[in-house]
Structures are given as structure tokens and as C-alpha cells.
Write an enzyme that holds these catalytic residues in place. Structure first.
Site, PDB file in Angstrom:
ATOM      1  N   ASP A  14       6.845  -6.316   5.133  1.00 17.02           N
ATOM      2  CA  ASP A  14       8.126  -6.391   6.228  1.00 17.02           C
ATOM      3  C   ASP A  14       8.245  -7.801   6.624  1.00 17.02           C
ATOM      4  O   ASP A  14       8.708  -8.183   7.675  1.00 17.02           O
ATOM      5  CB  ASP A  14       8.135  -5.556   7.187  1.00 17.02           C
ATOM      6  CG  ASP A  14       7.755  -4.218   7.004  1.00 17.02           C
ATOM      7  OD1 ASP A  14       8.576  -3.683   5.995  1.00 17.02           O
ATOM      8  OD2 ASP A  14       6.909  -3.471   7.546  1.00 17.02           O
ATOM      9  N   HIS A  42      12.976  -4.074   0.141  1.00 17.73           N
ATOM     10  CA  HIS A  42      13.426  -5.528   0.227  1.00 17.73           C
ATOM     11  C   HIS A  42      14.766  -5.675   0.625  1.00 17.73           C
ATOM     12  O   HIS A  42      15.638  -5.096   0.082  1.00 17.73           O
ATOM     13  CB  HIS A  42      13.044  -6.129  -1.153  1.00 17.73           C
ATOM     14  CG  HIS A  42      11.466  -6.435  -1.280  1.00 17.73           C
ATOM     15  ND1 HIS A  42      11.048  -6.943  -2.509  1.00 17.73           N
ATOM     16  CD2 HIS A  42      10.597  -5.934  -0.644  1.00 17.73           C
ATOM     17  CE1 HIS A  42      10.067  -6.896  -2.279  1.00 17.73           C
ATOM     18  NE2 HIS A  42       9.422  -6.354  -1.374  1.00 17.73           N
TER      19      HIS A  42
END
EC number: 6.3.4.4
Length: 431
Positions: A14, A42
Site C-alpha cells: 500500500d 494498485h
């Protein structure tokens, strides 16, 4: 000659890899996923338009880029088809841009059933998987009973292999976990229904990439998750099931490691972790809530709330070592705007008073440590959207410089917002 660049996360995932990959793909001809599956998330924001990808490489929105899913990626056909259709509805000609290795292991419904049943059985000792079958699919690969995309191209043989592996897994589901078996015929029919479509996109990825390299075409390798989730080097057992580090490029794509020119490590200006596992710098307080809220720290794949904390330079030093990081991209600097002070963990203190600057090799070792912090002045000026170092407040620049000193690695790119243009490229990895 074009350069070959690896972009990977150096924390617990992340970190903002999707945006950076998308930004740099302007200079790449190929973007390659080499590990993980649709447990990755993503997020790309282009002119305010948000796209979340889980399996397809982030370069898919560029018309000059070929996107490749390498053999190290585990592929769920239904998830791949869903993502392809989402992109096609937005006008992206996916079939013209996407190529897949037929050596990719398949994720099938019984893998997901096993994943969910295991997590439930672990109770409060659950690892925190996404429940998408990633781990069980990798287990089948390593145990050499797994099915691969290429197996779909011989329907009769695939049916036989599927029956064998499902007999094994359904026994575990019904007899050990006491849950329903997965239907063989439906699994077979659903898999074969997509076989011809997948075959149209399959290619010899190793040959393709080597040909591109010899032609001087720049290649980017896109990592998923983060270094601290690596199956070998992460906070085991609270890790993913693949090699998220730079070493995974060669094994997950067939591209020779000697041909990699630059490793770009993506690092948040703070740290987050989603799911269970050790996290020495975790902030279970008002500041943590502030960072989590301002940084919109919710998983792109599961929507789970991420656990926020201060930047951990001890863990980052390990990431530099494992990946031979050439330079960093620092993301979400703007989230720290408005804090009176910021902290960096520079050591781990043990109960006997000793302080170490290296990470423990097992998750249990983290339970003993207390982070040793270096405190620096915060800044009230807004860094959001800044496009040059000169626009940053002095305290933010000092924070960046201190990170570089601690990690003995330059910060070559700084991200100050989610959009492509909210970025400072101080050193271009492809130059």
C-alpha cells in the site's frame, strides 16, 4: 539502450506503487507483473479519474505499452475476466496490450474455499489473508499438483488433472474443516469456458522479454504487496505467499537478474499495515487516527482499515539490503502536513536495554522490541501538489534529508498527491 527498472514496495504494501508505475510507464515499452495475484490493489488517479487494478499491470492505460503477466503470478480466471471487462467498458483495448505466461498457476474455487476455511479455523490467530485463494494456489504450485493456464489448452487432460486435485482438496474441506465440497463439474465448465480466450493472449514471456532487451526496449517490472510481506524475508508467518522482493523478478518472469539496471523502492512518509502481524511503530492513538483518516488508509482490494504508524528506518534498512535499492520514491508526504512533530524509528530496544538497528528474523522477535524514535519538527505549510523541492517547507526538506542519511540511499522521486502531475522526479530511473 533502454533501461530495465524494478518498482517495488519496501514496507507492508500500500505504498502507492500503482501511481508511480503508471507515471513512469511513459518511458517503458513493457510493464511486467512477476508475483502475487488479485490480492494486490494498485490505485491510479489520472485527471481525477480513479482506476483500481488487482491483476493487470498498471501500464494498461498507456497505449504505447505492452503489459505482461509473468509466470510468478497466480491467476484467477474469473477475476482476470472481470478486470478485463471493467477496462473494456472504459474503452481500453485490453487484448491489444495484454500478454500472459501460460505457466501462470491457476486459482480455482477450491483454493478460495480453503483460504476462507483456514482463516476461520485459526480464530484469533488468523494471518489476515484476503481470502482470495492466493496462498493455497502457491501451495499447489510448490507441491507440484497445481494446474497452470497452459493446462487449459488440453481439455481432456485438464479434466483428469482437475479431478485428482479436487479429490484431495475436497477431502480436506469436508473431513477436516467440515464445510461443503466444491462442485467439480461447475469448476471444470467455468475454467474451460475461458480457455480459448486466455490462449489468445498467451506467449513465451522469457523469449519476449529477452528479445525486447536485445532491441534496447525499456522494461519495467511492477511489484505487488511489499518487501516486509515477502514469504522468505518478511515478518513470517504474517506474510504473503510469494517473493515480493527484487529477487522475485527473475523467478517470476524469466528475465535474467544481471540485466536489471535500477531498483526503485516505494516508501510512504509514514508506515501502514493491513491485517494481522507485528508493527513496532503502530500508532493506536489520535495521531494514528489523523494519519489514517487523512491518508484514506483503506485497502484497495478488501476495503479493510490499515493500521498507521511512524516511519520505521530499521525495517527500511532491511528493505534496502534485500532489494539493493538504487533510489526511493517517497509518497504521501502531504499526509504529515499539520503535525507539530514527526518521528522516525531509528532502533529497536530490547527488554535488557540493548538497542539494535537490524530487524528480528521472526515475527515473535518483534513482540520484545520497543521503537527508539528520533523526533523532528513538523510543518504547517501545505505540501500537497508541490512539484519542486523549493515549494516544500524547510522542516519537510529536513525530514527527507534525514531519511536519506539513515537509509544511505537517495530519494529520487517525491509524490505529493494521487494524480500523475503531483510528483517531483529528481532523478529519472530510466535515464
Amino acid at each position: 539502450m533502454g533501461k530495465n527498472v524494478v518498482v517495488l514496495g519496501t514496507q507492508w504494501g500500500d505504498e502507492g506503487k500503482g501511481k508511480i508505475v503508471d507515471l513512469l510507464t511513459e518511458q517503458a515499452k513493457y510493464v511486467v507483473r512477476y508475483q502475487g495475484g488479485h490480492n494486490a490493489g494498485h490505485t491510479l488517479v489520472i485527471n481525477g479519474d480513479k482506476t483500481v487494478l488487482h491483476l493487470i499491470p498498471s501500464g494498461i492505460l498507456r497505449d504505447n505499452v505492452k503489459c505482461i503477466i509473468g509466470n510468478g503470478v497466480v491467476v484467477a480466471p474469473d477475476a482476470l475476466l472481470k478486470e478485463i471487462n471493467m477496462l473494456k467498458e472504459r474503452g481500453v483495448p485490453v487484448e491489444e496490450r495484454l500478454l500472459i505466461s501460460e505457466a501462470c498457476p491457476l486459482i480455482l474455487p477450491f483454493h478460495c474455499a480453503l483460504d476462507i476455511a483456514r482463516e476461520k479455523a485459526r480464530g484469533n490467530k488468523a494471518i489476515g489473508t484476503t481470502g482470495r485463494g492466493i496462498g493455497p494456489a502457491y501451495e499447489d504450485k510448490v507441491s507440484r499438483r497445481g494446474l497452470r493456464i497452459g493446462d487449459l489448452f488440453n481439455a481432456e487432460l485438464f479434466a483428469t488433472k482437475l479431478a485428482e486435485v479436487m479429490k484431495y482438496h475436497n477431502f480436506m474441506l469436508t473431513e477436516y474443516y467440515k464445510v461443503e465440497a466444491v462442485d467439480y463439474q461447475k469448476t471444470l465448465d467455468d475454467a474451460l469456458a475461458i480457455a480459448d480466450y486466455l490462449k489468445s493472449m498467451c506467449t513465451d514471456v522469457t523469449e519476449l522479454l529477452d528479445t525486447a532487451r536485445k532491441a534496447g526496449e525499456p522494461i519495467m517490472f511492477e511489484g505487488a504487496q511489499g518487501t516486509l510481506l515477502d514469504i522468505d524475508h518478511g515478518t513470517y508467518p504474517f506474510v504473503t505467499s510469494s517473493n515480493t522482493t527484487a529477487g522475485g523478478v527473475a523467478t517470476g518472469s524469466g528475465f535474467g537478474p544481471r540485466h536489471l539496471d535500477y531498483v526503485l523502492g516505494i516508501m510512504k512518509a509514514y508506515t501502514t499495515r493491513v491485517g494481522a502481524g507485528p508493527f513496532p511503530t503502530e500508532l493506536s492513538c489520535e495521531i494514528g487516527d489523523y494519519i489514517g483518516h487523512k491518508g484514506q488508509e483503506f485497502g484497495a482490494t478488501t476495503g479493510r482499515k490499515r493500521r498507521p504508524g511512524w516511519l520505521d528506518a530499521v525495517a527500511m534498512r532491511r528493505a534496502v539490503q534485500i532489494n539493493s535499492v538504487s533510489g526511493f520514491c517517497l509518497t504521501k508526504l502531504d499526509v504529515l502536513d499539520g503535525l507539530e512533530e514527526v518521528k522516525i524509528c531509528v532502533g529497536y530496544q530490547y527488554p535488557d536495554g540493548t538497542v539494535e538497528t537490524v530487524t528480528p528474523l521472526a515475527a515473535e522477535g518483534y513482540e520484545e522490541v520497543t521503537p527508539v524514535y528520533e523526533t523532528m519538527p513538523g510543518w504547517s505549510d501545505i505540501t500537497f501538489g508541490a512539484t519542486s523541492i523549493e515549494q516544500l517547507p524547510a522542516a519537510a526538506i529536513a525530514y527527507i534529508k534525514r531519511i536519506e542519511e539513515l537509509l544511505e540511499t537517495p530519494i529520487d522521486i517525491i509524490s505529493t498527491g494521487p494524480d500523475r502531475n503531483e510528483t517531483m522526479i529528481l532523478v529519472n530511473p530510466f535515464n
